[in-house]
Design an enzyme around this catalytic site. Structure first.
Site, PDB file in Angstrom:
ATOM      1  N   LEU A  44       0.865  -1.182   0.000  1.00  0.00           N
ATOM      2  CA  LEU A  44       0.000   0.000   0.000  1.00  0.00           C
ATOM      3  C   LEU A  44       0.899   1.229   0.000  1.00  0.00           C
ATOM      4  CD1 LEU A  44      -2.593  -1.211   2.643  1.00  0.00           C
ATOM      5  CD2 LEU A  44      -2.986  -0.930   0.196  1.00  0.00           C
ATOM      6  N   SER A  45       0.333   2.392  -0.288  1.00  0.00           N
ATOM      7  CA  SER A  45       1.195   3.579  -0.335  1.00  0.00           C
ATOM      8  C   SER A  45       1.912   3.764   0.998  1.00  0.00           C
ATOM      9  CB  SER A  45       0.396   4.827  -0.707  1.00  0.00           C
ATOM     10  OG  SER A  45      -0.524   5.147   0.303  1.00  0.00           O
ATOM     11  N   GLU A  46       1.277   3.317   2.085  1.00  0.00           N
ATOM     12  CA  GLU A  46       1.918   3.468   3.399  1.00  0.00           C
ATOM     13  C   GLU A  46       1.568   2.309   4.325  1.00  0.00           C
ATOM     14  OE1 GLU A  46       4.527   6.239   3.455  1.00  0.00           O
ATOM     15  OE2 GLU A  46       2.661   6.868   2.518  1.00  0.00           O
ATOM     16  N   THR A  47       2.596   1.856   5.056  1.00  0.00           N
ATOM     17  CA  THR A  47       2.380   0.943   6.182  1.00  0.00           C
ATOM     18  C   THR A  47       2.901   1.642   7.430  1.00  0.00           C
ATOM     19  OG1 THR A  47       2.547  -1.045   4.815  1.00  0.00           O
ATOM     20  CG2 THR A  47       2.924  -1.311   7.174  1.00  0.00           C
TER      21      THR A  47
END
Length: 288
Positions: A44-47
């Site tokens: 995902l774009s961010e974890t």
């Protein structure tokens, strides 16, 4: 080893819209290289990784935690939507009893609080400065072709370039713009741009009259071609549009395919409150 993991859609109240972030709750320290491996796996774009700061800390009762954010390719210094997602996991899943949570991050201490059906993030506010077109002309052309650019700003703190399209354009033009962000990497020659914001003034007529401004955000330099809804970009957009519109309270909409809404309030201490809703869509365990 097992780590609780959640997927939270941020800046929306509906599953499968807004901006998804993975959130990992770390009971114990995690080997440094595993942060990136997990973020690459989640893709995902961010974890976000929430960690305890002291041995006696508790996800239900403590009010202060460490927080780090990783894209599929690297660690980043600030991520708004994943902070919103992290707060949601603590407030809604862990049933944290505090009214305000503090996160110790690479961007200093960030606070999150519940306000009715929103979570409010207290973020740094980043100023923008006029940018000479010649330096970034190739990048702008790669992004918007021959569209009319009304203003050009740069945020040195975040390395974000803000491109304001002409007020003559409607929201639909920004939404329908076909952008090949992979081409930005070769078009950006200065080495100083790590994110590109396209923004447009809200239209006071028509069905979308309640939004003050619109945006889209691209960060191929961080492995994210287009980010659905971006808190950190709004820490830049807030200062710009507040100055342009003469307003401290604004409602913004990010025009990605998933789309998301952000409530903005400039504070008197030089920071900005950015509020959004959330939808928790996945609860599970990473096993390795």
């Amino acid at each position: 080893m097992q780590i609780p993991v959640f997927t939270v859609d941020a800046f929306t109240n509906r599953p499968f819209s807004g901006n998804p972030a993975a959130v990992c709750l770390l009971e114990n320290d995690l080997d440094e290289d595993l942060h990136q491996k997990i973020a690459t796996e989640m893709n995902l774009s961010e974890t976000a990784f929430i960690r305890k700061l002291h041995p006696g800390d508790d996800f239900t009762k403590s009010s202060c935690f460490g927080l780090r954010w990783f894209t599929p390719t690297n660690e980043v210094p600030l991520c708004g939507h994943a902070t919103l997602a992290a707060a949601a996991v603590l407030f809604h899943i862990q049933k944290n009893t505090n009214s305000v949570l503090t996160f110790v991050t690479l961007s200093g201490e960030l606070k999150a609080r519940q306000a009715e059906d929103h979570i409010v993030l207290d973020l740094p506010l980043y100023l923008t400065y006029p940018q000479v077109l010649q330096e970034v002309e190739e990048l702008i052309k790669a992004a918007v072709g021959d569209m009319i650019v009304q203003d050009l700003r740069y945020s040195p703190d975040t390395k974000k370039l803000l491109v304001r399209l002409s007020d003559a354009y409607e929201r639909s033009v920004l939404e329908e713009l076909q952008v090949s962000a992979q081409g930005f990497l070769s078009a950006e020659k200065t080495g100083k741009v790590k994110g590109l914001i396209l923004t447009l003034k809200g239209n006071s007529s028509g069905k979308h009259k309640d939004h003050d401004f619109y945006s889209r955000y691209f960060a191929p330099w961080n492995g994210v071609l287009e980010d659905p809804v971006t808190g950190s970009a709004h820490a830049v957009l807030s200062s710009y549009w507040s100055e342009q519109l003469g307003k401290k309270e604004m409602l913004a909409f990010q025009c990605s395919r998933r789309g998301g809404e952000l409530k903005i309030s400039l504070r008197n201490d030089g920071r900005v409150d950015i509020a959004g809703q959330i939808a928790i869509v996945l609860k599970g365990k990473l096993t390795f």
